[in-house]
Design an enzyme around this catalytic site. Sequence first.
Site, mmCIF file in Angstrom:
data_model
loop_
_atom_site.group_PDB
_atom_site.id
_atom_site.type_symbol
_atom_site.label_atom_id
_atom_site.label_comp_id
_atom_site.label_asym_id
_atom_site.label_seq_id
_atom_site.Cartn_x
_atom_site.Cartn_y
_atom_site.Cartn_z
ATOM 1 N N ASP A 31 -2.475 14.711 -12.751
ATOM 2 C CA ASP A 31 -2.275 13.742 -13.840
ATOM 3 C C ASP A 31 -3.138 14.196 -15.005
ATOM 4 O O ASP A 31 -4.142 14.893 -14.806
ATOM 5 C CB ASP A 31 -2.706 12.333 -13.380
ATOM 6 C CG ASP A 31 -2.180 11.231 -14.309
ATOM 7 O OD1 ASP A 31 -1.282 10.474 -13.890
ATOM 8 O OD2 ASP A 31 -2.677 11.130 -15.453
ATOM 9 N N LYS A 171 20.185 2.751 -12.577
ATOM 10 C CA LYS A 171 18.995 1.976 -12.965
ATOM 11 C C LYS A 171 19.136 1.483 -14.413
ATOM 12 O O LYS A 171 18.803 0.339 -14.725
ATOM 13 C CB LYS A 171 17.744 2.842 -12.798
ATOM 14 C CG LYS A 171 16.565 2.349 -13.581
ATOM 15 C CD LYS A 171 15.380 1.910 -12.795
ATOM 16 C CE LYS A 171 14.441 1.154 -13.709
ATOM 17 N NZ LYS A 171 13.134 0.972 -13.264
ATOM 18 N N ASN A 174 21.686 -1.297 -14.718
ATOM 19 C CA ASN A 174 21.128 -2.510 -14.099
ATOM 20 C C ASN A 174 20.150 -3.221 -15.029
ATOM 21 O O ASN A 174 20.264 -4.423 -15.276
ATOM 22 C CB ASN A 174 20.412 -2.123 -12.797
ATOM 23 C CG ASN A 174 19.845 -3.336 -12.095
ATOM 24 O OD1 ASN A 174 20.571 -4.049 -11.426
ATOM 25 N ND2 ASN A 174 18.548 -3.577 -12.259
ATOM 26 N N ASN A 175 19.197 -2.453 -15.576
ATOM 27 C CA ASN A 175 18.174 -3.083 -16.418
ATOM 28 C C ASN A 175 18.745 -3.571 -17.747
ATOM 29 O O ASN A 175 18.320 -4.596 -18.270
ATOM 30 C CB ASN A 175 16.996 -2.122 -16.633
ATOM 31 C CG ASN A 175 16.135 -2.049 -15.384
ATOM 32 O OD1 ASN A 175 16.617 -2.324 -14.290
ATOM 33 N ND2 ASN A 175 14.877 -1.692 -15.529
HETATM 34 P P1 NAD Z 1 1.970 4.788 -16.460
HETATM 35 O O1 NAD Z 1 1.877 5.027 -17.917
HETATM 36 O O2 NAD Z 1 1.083 3.771 -15.828
HETATM 37 O O3 NAD Z 1 1.722 6.157 -15.655
HETATM 38 C C1 NAD Z 1 2.172 7.402 -16.079
HETATM 39 C C2 NAD Z 1 1.122 8.436 -15.703
HETATM 40 O O4 NAD Z 1 1.618 9.725 -16.060
HETATM 41 C C3 NAD Z 1 -0.216 8.250 -16.425
HETATM 42 O O5 NAD Z 1 -1.265 8.253 -15.458
HETATM 43 C C4 NAD Z 1 -0.300 9.451 -17.362
HETATM 44 O O6 NAD Z 1 -1.628 9.924 -17.530
HETATM 45 C C5 NAD Z 1 0.538 10.464 -16.622
HETATM 46 N N1 NAD Z 1 1.133 11.505 -17.453
HETATM 47 C C6 NAD Z 1 1.808 11.375 -18.611
HETATM 48 N N2 NAD Z 1 2.284 12.584 -19.006
HETATM 49 C C7 NAD Z 1 1.876 13.484 -18.073
HETATM 50 C C8 NAD Z 1 2.051 14.884 -17.906
HETATM 51 N N3 NAD Z 1 2.752 15.609 -18.798
HETATM 52 N N4 NAD Z 1 1.504 15.472 -16.809
HETATM 53 C C9 NAD Z 1 0.806 14.730 -15.914
HETATM 54 N N5 NAD Z 1 0.609 13.415 -16.016
HETATM 55 C C10 NAD Z 1 1.145 12.796 -17.076
HETATM 56 O O7 NAD Z 1 3.517 4.472 -16.175
HETATM 57 P P2 NAD Z 1 4.131 3.715 -14.890
HETATM 58 O O8 NAD Z 1 4.137 2.239 -15.135
HETATM 59 O O9 NAD Z 1 3.520 4.266 -13.656
HETATM 60 O O10 NAD Z 1 5.664 4.164 -15.026
HETATM 61 C C11 NAD Z 1 6.115 5.440 -14.604
HETATM 62 C C12 NAD Z 1 7.636 5.414 -14.625
HETATM 63 O O11 NAD Z 1 8.111 4.396 -13.737
HETATM 64 C C13 NAD Z 1 8.227 5.102 -16.002
HETATM 65 O O12 NAD Z 1 9.375 5.887 -16.208
HETATM 66 C C14 NAD Z 1 8.585 3.618 -15.894
HETATM 67 O O13 NAD Z 1 9.650 3.251 -16.748
HETATM 68 C C15 NAD Z 1 8.986 3.514 -14.417
HETATM 69 N N6 NAD Z 1 8.846 2.165 -13.817
HETATM 70 C C16 NAD Z 1 7.735 1.399 -14.039
HETATM 71 C C17 NAD Z 1 7.635 0.144 -13.455
HETATM 72 C C18 NAD Z 1 6.420 -0.732 -13.681
HETATM 73 O O14 NAD Z 1 6.497 -1.938 -13.354
HETATM 74 N N7 NAD Z 1 5.300 -0.207 -14.171
HETATM 75 C C19 NAD Z 1 8.667 -0.326 -12.621
HETATM 76 C C20 NAD Z 1 9.770 0.483 -12.391
HETATM 77 C C21 NAD Z 1 9.850 1.747 -12.984
#
Ligand code: NAD
Length: 298
Positions: A31, A171, A174-175
């Site tokens: 990350d 997905k 759906n959303n």
């Molecule tokens: P987040 O921002 O909390 O986490 C993303 C992580 O990726 C961060 O830790 C960031 O540092 C890291 N990152 C970004 N670019 C990077 C790179 N190039 N290399 C390595 N690390 C990198 O996001 P999240 O909430 O975990 O969401 C992730 C995905 O899941 C998104 O596409 C989101 O739409 C989807 N999602 C989220 C939820 C939710 O409730 N949070 C639910 C369903 C789906």
Amino acid sequence: MKNIGFIGLGTMGGPMAQNILRKGYSVKGFDLSPDALERHREAGGTTAGSPKEAAEGVDVLITMLPDGPDVERAILGENGAIHGLESGSVVIDMSTIDPSYTQRIGKVLAERGIAMVDSPVGKTADHAIAGTLTLIVGGDRKDVDQVRPVLDCMGTDFFYCGKLGMGEAMKLANNFLANTILSATSEALVMGVKAGLSLETMMAVMRTTMAWNNQLGISLPKKALADDFSLGFMVRLAEKDHRLAIQMAKSLGVETPVGTAAFDVLKQASGNGLAGLDVSAVLRLREEQAGVKVRLAQ
Ligand code: NAD
């Protein structure tokens, strides 16, 4: 298939990687955030200094990143995972992204003998922690079957939707619908209460008609109608998913006048300081504009 690489250890990816670790796999995480890497080490994982390093020697590489350009950079960019993956390995992208990115990345990987599966997830961060996510999956059936035990570490509801990219398409559709229903439901409730109806009367009538839906029956009573706007599913992410869905529809030549109006509402909610709240805050936006509150009697 015991060695897993995991790129993107954020709100969702962090706990998902931990659930894979709990099932006895080794998980090498990467990350951009040092804090996320530290949490992964504390949970018993190993860490890498680049996507390439995270991909070296693994059977399955998972990405859980914000958006399509992030996934493309992490997999195909300089020091990207493609430079560390071996032929015969499988990439699972679990981020919510435009399916055209998925299909483009999958094509480049296939030229190197690397398979790709898309499995965006449904539900929330609490379900990521509990390992009970909904898995919305696309890819060749044999590749999906091969990685199914790894997917099962993270989710309990599994849906195979078709070829690569169909998980993402499912997905987004759906959303898109869930957000659009939420907006229309909020408008109807605020309109009725302002006209002098009680919320209880409206819900009793609507329960028997075509107006009834799961936002009204399940989601809103637990959240906005109970005056709780905590997460949940963030307005900011709903806005992102909706933007991607409209983009997908446009690329397919499908017009979305109703959904586009719902997107404007999400953008307004974000702009009015509600971006970090649960998506049911869309109701609050309508309430503030109309000068009424719509709450269930406690
Ligand atoms: P987040 O921002 O909390 O986490 C993303 C992580 O990726 C961060 O830790 C960031 O540092 C890291 N990152 C970004 N670019 C990077 C790179 N190039 N290399 C390595 N690390 C990198 O996001 P999240 O909430 O975990 O969401 C992730 C995905 O899941 C998104 O596409 C989101 O739409 C989807 N999602 C989220 C939820 C939710 O409730 N949070 C639910 C369903 C789906």
